[in-house]
Design a protein around this motif. Sequence first.
Motif, PDB file in Angstrom:
ATOM      1  N   ALA A 131      -2.820  14.016  27.963  1.00 38.60           N
ATOM      2  CA  ALA A 131      -3.950  16.063  27.849  1.00 38.60           C
ATOM      3  C   ALA A 131      -3.806  16.742  29.708  1.00 38.60           C
ATOM      4  N   MET A 132      -4.200  15.542  30.247  1.00 41.85           N
ATOM      5  CA  MET A 132      -4.376  16.295  31.560  1.00 41.85           C
ATOM      6  C   MET A 132      -2.777  15.865  32.490  1.00 41.85           C
ATOM      7  N   ARG A 133      -2.012  15.386  32.023  1.00 46.20           N
ATOM      8  CA  ARG A 133      -0.296  15.509  32.370  1.00 46.20           C
ATOM      9  C   ARG A 133      -0.046  16.802  32.420  1.00 46.20           C
ATOM     10  N   LEU A 167     -10.215  21.392  33.826  1.00 49.13           N
ATOM     11  CA  LEU A 167      -9.573  20.855  32.509  1.00 49.13           C
ATOM     12  C   LEU A 167      -9.198  19.571  32.688  1.00 49.13           C
ATOM     13  N   ALA A 168      -8.430  19.027  33.035  1.00 45.42           N
ATOM     14  CA  ALA A 168      -7.575  18.250  33.189  1.00 45.42           C
ATOM     15  C   ALA A 168      -8.145  17.073  34.165  1.00 45.42           C
ATOM     16  N   TRP A 169      -9.319  17.201  34.902  1.00 44.44           N
ATOM     17  CA  TRP A 169     -10.040  16.134  35.607  1.00 44.44           C
ATOM     18  C   TRP A 169     -11.427  16.017  34.133  1.00 44.44           C
ATOM     19  N   LEU A 170     -11.473  16.916  33.346  1.00 47.08           N
ATOM     20  CA  LEU A 170     -12.386  16.778  32.665  1.00 47.08           C
ATOM     21  C   LEU A 170     -11.989  16.281  31.303  1.00 47.08           C
ATOM     22  N   GLY A 202     -11.532  19.177  24.818  1.00 52.26           N
ATOM     23  CA  GLY A 202     -10.815  19.594  24.177  1.00 52.26           C
ATOM     24  C   GLY A 202     -11.581  20.508  22.927  1.00 52.26           C
ATOM     25  N   VAL A 203     -13.075  20.533  23.281  1.00 49.81           N
ATOM     26  CA  VAL A 203     -13.320  22.049  22.707  1.00 49.81           C
ATOM     27  C   VAL A 203     -13.297  23.046  23.402  1.00 49.81           C
ATOM     28  N   LEU A 204     -13.275  22.994  24.525  1.00 53.56           N
ATOM     29  CA  LEU A 204     -12.644  23.883  25.471  1.00 53.56           C
ATOM     30  C   LEU A 204     -11.191  24.402  26.315  1.00 53.56           C
ATOM     31  N   ILE A 223      -6.299  19.208  20.517  1.00 53.98           N
ATOM     32  CA  ILE A 223      -7.339  18.406  18.911  1.00 53.98           C
ATOM     33  C   ILE A 223      -6.655  17.219  19.200  1.00 53.98           C
ATOM     34  N   ALA A 224      -6.200  16.090  20.018  1.00 57.24           N
ATOM     35  CA  ALA A 224      -5.909  15.304  20.234  1.00 57.24           C
ATOM     36  C   ALA A 224      -6.918  14.515  20.918  1.00 57.24           C
ATOM     37  N   LEU A 225      -7.776  15.178  22.159  1.00 59.77           N
ATOM     38  CA  LEU A 225      -8.704  14.555  22.833  1.00 59.77           C
ATOM     39  C   LEU A 225     -10.025  14.610  22.375  1.00 59.77           C
ATOM     40  N   LEU A 226      -9.790  15.040  21.000  1.00 67.02           N
ATOM     41  CA  LEU A 226     -11.279  15.393  19.860  1.00 67.02           C
ATOM     42  C   LEU A 226     -11.013  14.242  19.597  1.00 67.02           C
TER      43      LEU A 226
END
Lengths: 242, 74
Positions: free
Chosen positions: A129-131, A172-175, A184-186, A227-230
Amino acid sequence: MSRLTRLIPWRQTPATLIAASLVVAGFLLMSVSWWFLVLVGLGTFGPGVLRELGWLRDKDEWQQRAAHRAGYHAFLVAGLLATVLMAYFRSGDRMVRNPQELATLFMVLLWSTWFFSSLFSFWGAKKTAMRVLLAFGGFWMVFIVAANTGTEWQGPVGLFMSLLLAVPFFALAWLSRRWPRIAGVLLLVAAVFFFVRLGMHDVSATDWIDRAVLIVLFLGPLLGSGIALLQVGAGEDEADAA
Amino acid sequence: MKPRHDIRNNLRRYRLLADGMTQQDLADRVGVTRQTILSIEKGKYSPTIGLALRLAREFEVPVEDLFELDEENN
């Protein structure tokens, strides 16, 4: 061939290099004839077919399982889309522009689902997600700079204001590393926002197939990352496979 | 690819006890990639029986010394 592969900083098998060459050659030669697209297909799917037949054994068990998982994900997503499209076309007299682009839509959806599922397996949700977000932010900045040349020049202030639009992606990458579920929600909210804001929700338009391809390419990574972050567990440390 | 049932492993401990063997060294010895060893050590992947036996043979220990069920979560 083994000496050549040792020169490459990341480990890739000869089969992967040959496959990549076929894909590149196919794309380059498509301007000559669309039939060269078959080379792209051979490069993309050929090694997998050979592995399933047992004629190519260049992946270990973990890599094979990641590939099977990614393939299953692509099957699920494409199957869902196929079902929706069948219902759509059979429920009324539909007029769409460029119906041949349905094949493009499925190809893009299959490949991108497989690609991101593979990334999530190799890097884990947080790093992927970060990348993805850093890539989005970077591409946005490059696009803005390139668009602000010549007669389109807005001045330094205008350029700076436009570049600020990339900040949310970097934020968002940092978060995503610190608070993955919030990120993930954001990300899901951002995906819905762009879906509506860019008018992609208007499926009554005859060019909705072209819009769908854009949705997959642009919103797909954001949606998939969200979705993956959630699903990242609290305190879970992501595997640093790369 | 987190396993559904919880299995703990002591792979990293045995690897470091073996003169600080690197993940790549171990991977080369048992015929897998470093990614696989990393994923096993992180508990993200449970190896097949064949790989588990090869790992146990590499460290000359019973496979139960390398892998065990997580009794707290079972």
